[in-house]
Design a protein around this motif. Sequence first.
Motif, PDB file in Angstrom:
ATOM      1  N   ARG A 194       0.862  -1.178   0.000  1.00 58.38           N
ATOM      2  CA  ARG A 194       0.000   0.000   0.000  1.00 58.38           C
ATOM      3  C   ARG A 194       0.897   1.226   0.000  1.00 58.38           C
ATOM      4  NH1 ARG A 194      -2.281   3.980   2.805  1.00 58.38           N
ATOM      5  NH2 ARG A 194      -4.452   4.535   2.361  1.00 58.38           N
ATOM      6  N   LEU A 195       0.864   1.977  -1.074  1.00 60.68           N
ATOM      7  CA  LEU A 195       1.766   3.099  -1.257  1.00 60.68           C
ATOM      8  C   LEU A 195       1.079   4.397  -0.877  1.00 60.68           C
ATOM      9  CD1 LEU A 195       3.264   2.037  -4.704  1.00 60.68           C
ATOM     10  CD2 LEU A 195       4.133   1.544  -2.420  1.00 60.68           C
ATOM     11  N   CYS A 196       1.857   5.285  -0.276  1.00 60.77           N
ATOM     12  CA  CYS A 196       1.302   6.557   0.210  1.00 60.77           C
ATOM     13  C   CYS A 196       1.928   7.728  -0.555  1.00 60.77           C
ATOM     14  CB  CYS A 196       1.567   6.692   1.708  1.00 60.77           C
ATOM     15  SG  CYS A 196       0.852   5.357   2.693  1.00 60.77           S
ATOM     16  N   GLY A 197       1.688   8.917  -0.060  1.00 56.05           N
ATOM     17  CA  GLY A 197       2.274  10.120  -0.653  1.00 56.05           C
ATOM     18  C   GLY A 197       1.805  10.322  -2.075  1.00 56.05           C
ATOM     19  N   PRO A 198       2.738  10.583  -3.011  1.00 56.84           N
ATOM     20  CA  PRO A 198       2.339  10.870  -4.393  1.00 56.84           C
ATOM     21  C   PRO A 198       1.619   9.697  -5.067  1.00 56.84           C
ATOM     22  CG  PRO A 198       4.721  10.574  -4.227  1.00 56.84           C
ATOM     23  CD  PRO A 198       4.206  10.675  -2.837  1.00 56.84           C
ATOM     24  N   ALA A 199       1.808   8.481  -4.558  1.00 57.86           N
ATOM     25  CA  ALA A 199       1.168   7.313  -5.163  1.00 57.86           C
ATOM     26  C   ALA A 199      -0.339   7.294  -4.934  1.00 57.86           C
ATOM     27  CB  ALA A 199       1.796   6.033  -4.618  1.00 57.86           C
TER      28      ALA A 199
END
Length: 547
Positions: free
Chosen positions: A111-116
């Motif tokens: 699970r990717l955060c920030g700009p993703a």
Amino acid sequence: MFCYQCEQTFEGKGCTKYGICGKDPTTAALQDLLVYAAKGIAAHAHRARLLGARDRKIDLFVIEALFSAVTNVNFDPQRLKDLLLRAAAMRDAARTLYEQAAQAAGTSPERLCGPAEWTPADSLDGLVEQGTTVSIADRRKRLGDDIAGLQELLTYGLKGAAAYADHAQILGVEDETVWAFFHEALAFLASEPTDAEALTAMCLKCGEVNLKVMELLDAANTGAYGSPVPTAVRVEPVKGKAIVVSGHDLKDLEELLVQTEGKGVNVYTHGEMLPAHGYPGLKKFSHLVGNYGGAWQDQQTEFAAFPGAILMTTNCIQRPQDSYKNRIFTSGLVAWPGVTHVTDRDFSPVIDAALAADGFPADGPDKTITVGFGHSAVLGIADRVVAAVKSGAIRHFFLIGGCDGARSGRNYYTELAKAVPRDCVILTLACGKYRFNKLDFGQIDGIPRLLDVGQCNDAYSAIQIAVALAQAFATDVNSLPLSLVLSWYEQKAVAILLTLLHLGIRNIRIGPSLPAFVTPSVLALLVERFNIAPISTPQEDLQAILN
């Protein structure tokens, strides 16, 4: 806004109200957000690629997004908004690609955060607000100048390499390892790295990949148009209707030449398009009659005086003056609000504008300069060059070139070239050569003392020449009688510098000022590892080099 990506940034520190380049706060925020979005796309695409999945549409969009944020490319908020909406769609496609690849591999996706996980606002004002929250200024506050500066050094290297990769793919030449690296490096930046050694290593890897990219572009250009040959180029006008082409895109120039053939319109190059005259596939057009003007920063004066139509390809556009705004056109990724943009290389509007304009009333004097000394041409006379060095006829080589600009202090390069002793040869490239390329430097044993290698990306040619000379003398490049004195302006120059550092080339002099994003501690690191130095005065630098 905050921007310090170019050499002319305000007071050498950063533009905070309005860009020296003409970029307003709205455009600056949208460009920051576009780079942020590219990081989010890459975060998914990199992981998908590690699992064997890729999508060329995603690959291509990422380099177009980076190139659109290079200095003097896209100033149009509406076109940037459209790019951001496309970025969101590409991010979703990259996420799906990653999830499906993970499922096929029997693993669970991260699970990717920030700009993703960025979601675009539903209005231009909302996108601008989002852009202000992901600015360089914000990271400088949170991470400190050194880390933020190293992150930007990598980002700017990627922007420059993306420009070259885009030129190459337009001509049908690309490489999977290059696409993979853009995603790897942007995914690395998306994780907001703070380790200076890791950031430095990735910057040098960017230089390594940019060498490959420049090799691809060299293959693309020579494959399409043949290897450049020494060619005399007229630098005074020819009577008749006229179009001047600026920027870097040889494909645009070729298509324009095809569409203007037989229509009574002469075509001129400007700025970084000058080297086009050396390519057999382009010089064959008889109505490619010469070069008009000089480097990009003089265009407002030169274009106002040009009695025809103007086509801006790729980067280098400045704010168009009212006197020629109705006869300047953009193509590719270049855009300025209110300027007609040409799509699908249909240059009919440009041609119509040229036919409606006055054109040149008479021929100018018969004055020429010579271009076309790429690696193929120079290595073709390598035996003569080596013999001249061994006999003492050639004492030293100077590479004097790079990006030109309007900041005071760039007369240094003119004075340096004029002061280079007559038993030395000058290699030059990019638009920095306009500081001295109309001067007569004479010859040494039939070898011109000034060798115009080409565009900024033709640093690849200069590198190949240096490597061949090193092999001929059974030594390394750093042991050659060769000195690099470079001028920089924007992000392609940063990419080339990283390539030179990757190759281990030392003792590079750079000016007219050092990048604002290179902090004192980072500069100390570069000095320690590579002995990089700012220029001083022509006399002091010549004495240090030759002694």
